[in-house]
Design a protein around this motif. Sequence first.
Motif, mmCIF file in Angstrom:
data_model
loop_
_atom_site.group_PDB
_atom_site.id
_atom_site.type_symbol
_atom_site.label_atom_id
_atom_site.label_comp_id
_atom_site.label_asym_id
_atom_site.label_seq_id
_atom_site.Cartn_x
_atom_site.Cartn_y
_atom_site.Cartn_z
ATOM 1 N N LEU A 8 24.900 39.125 29.088
ATOM 2 C CA LEU A 8 26.111 39.241 30.132
ATOM 3 C C LEU A 8 26.041 40.291 31.081
ATOM 4 O O LEU A 8 26.216 40.280 32.283
ATOM 5 N N LEU A 9 25.748 41.620 30.403
ATOM 6 C CA LEU A 9 25.333 42.773 31.281
ATOM 7 C C LEU A 9 24.365 42.541 32.257
ATOM 8 O O LEU A 9 24.248 42.844 33.361
ATOM 9 N N PHE A 44 33.484 30.301 45.526
ATOM 10 C CA PHE A 44 33.596 31.387 45.512
ATOM 11 C C PHE A 44 34.747 32.187 44.672
ATOM 12 O O PHE A 44 34.550 33.338 44.129
ATOM 13 N N LEU A 45 35.992 31.473 44.645
ATOM 14 C CA LEU A 45 37.053 31.979 43.891
ATOM 15 C C LEU A 45 36.578 32.026 42.153
ATOM 16 O O LEU A 45 36.865 32.998 41.823
ATOM 17 N N ALA A 46 35.965 31.023 41.928
ATOM 18 C CA ALA A 46 35.557 30.882 40.557
ATOM 19 C C ALA A 46 34.661 31.928 40.219
ATOM 20 O O ALA A 46 34.535 32.690 39.082
ATOM 21 N N ALA A 47 33.672 32.180 40.965
ATOM 22 C CA ALA A 47 32.592 33.085 40.935
ATOM 23 C C ALA A 47 33.208 34.462 40.959
ATOM 24 O O ALA A 47 32.780 35.391 39.946
ATOM 25 N N ALA A 48 34.196 34.835 41.542
ATOM 26 C CA ALA A 48 34.823 36.205 41.640
ATOM 27 C C ALA A 48 35.542 36.314 40.180
ATOM 28 O O ALA A 48 35.550 37.340 39.642
ATOM 29 N N ALA A 49 36.153 35.188 39.977
ATOM 30 C CA ALA A 49 37.102 35.311 38.518
ATOM 31 C C ALA A 49 36.272 35.457 37.356
ATOM 32 O O ALA A 49 36.524 36.258 36.482
ATOM 33 N N VAL A 54 34.057 39.247 33.218
ATOM 34 C CA VAL A 54 32.826 39.983 32.623
ATOM 35 C C VAL A 54 33.204 41.382 32.952
ATOM 36 O O VAL A 54 32.626 42.310 31.892
ATOM 37 N N ALA A 55 33.498 41.841 34.028
ATOM 38 C CA ALA A 55 33.628 43.136 34.257
ATOM 39 C C ALA A 55 34.817 43.652 33.293
ATOM 40 O O ALA A 55 34.662 45.007 32.875
ATOM 41 N N LEU A 56 35.785 43.257 33.110
ATOM 42 C CA LEU A 56 36.923 43.455 32.190
ATOM 43 C C LEU A 56 36.289 43.673 30.732
ATOM 44 O O LEU A 56 36.791 44.835 29.955
ATOM 45 N N VAL A 59 34.397 46.840 30.321
ATOM 46 C CA VAL A 59 35.431 48.153 30.366
ATOM 47 C C VAL A 59 36.025 48.262 29.126
ATOM 48 O O VAL A 59 35.809 49.149 28.303
ATOM 49 N N PHE A 60 36.385 47.138 28.524
ATOM 50 C CA PHE A 60 36.939 47.165 27.170
ATOM 51 C C PHE A 60 35.972 47.578 25.768
ATOM 52 O O PHE A 60 36.329 48.246 24.991
ATOM 53 N N ILE A 61 34.718 47.153 26.287
ATOM 54 C CA ILE A 61 33.839 47.421 25.250
ATOM 55 C C ILE A 61 33.374 48.927 25.230
ATOM 56 O O ILE A 61 33.379 49.759 24.170
ATOM 57 N N ARG A 62 33.562 49.564 26.492
ATOM 58 C CA ARG A 62 33.247 50.875 26.616
ATOM 59 C C ARG A 62 34.258 51.811 26.153
ATOM 60 O O ARG A 62 34.096 52.694 25.729
ATOM 61 N N THR A 63 35.621 51.234 26.306
ATOM 62 C CA THR A 63 36.647 52.201 26.339
ATOM 63 C C THR A 63 37.585 51.860 24.930
ATOM 64 O O THR A 63 38.251 52.760 24.620
#
Length: 178
Positions: A8-9, A44-49, A54-56, A59-63
């Motif tokens: 995923l990364l 575009f909306l689906a890709a952004a979501a 994935v970004a979230l 963030v939660f894995i790291r923090t």
Amino acid sequence: MGALDRILLGLFALAVAFLSVLMGAQVLGQDWLYDMYTHYPLEFLAAAAVLFLVALRFVFIRTGASKEPLAIVHKTEHGDVRISVQTLESLAERAARLVRGVSDLKTKVRPSEVGVRVAIRISVDPDLDIPQITSSVQQKVKDYVESTSGVNVQNIVVYVNDLSKSQAGKISARSRVE
């Protein structure tokens, strides 16, 4: 980080790189990005979501806090003393091996609010008193770990997995002779 998270990364990094190229093209006056967005808004909306989710996750894995600390920390007047969980497992295993009739053992130590919890899986000789052996294992492990490490042992759970294979064979052979 697991294999799925690494994949995923990698995909996330490629998507962000692609988006940065698209944004650069838009800034330089390329109107084809605007044309794509107006013709395919749901895609575009689906890709952004998906990219946002994935970004979230990253963030939660790291923090996010780990489920189990890797060490027990003692605060002293001179500083902190850290004893690894692996060291405590080795101490518990060493103490359990001192009990006569115990073999094939595995230990697991889990930190708790007031010390550690110890789980031990053992095999025992079939001709010995199992309640007496397990009680001895609990007492020896508690005394040894506490005196050696200074860590409070909250409780010890002993699982008797099996009878010792070498002793079980001897008993059945002996009973046939008798």
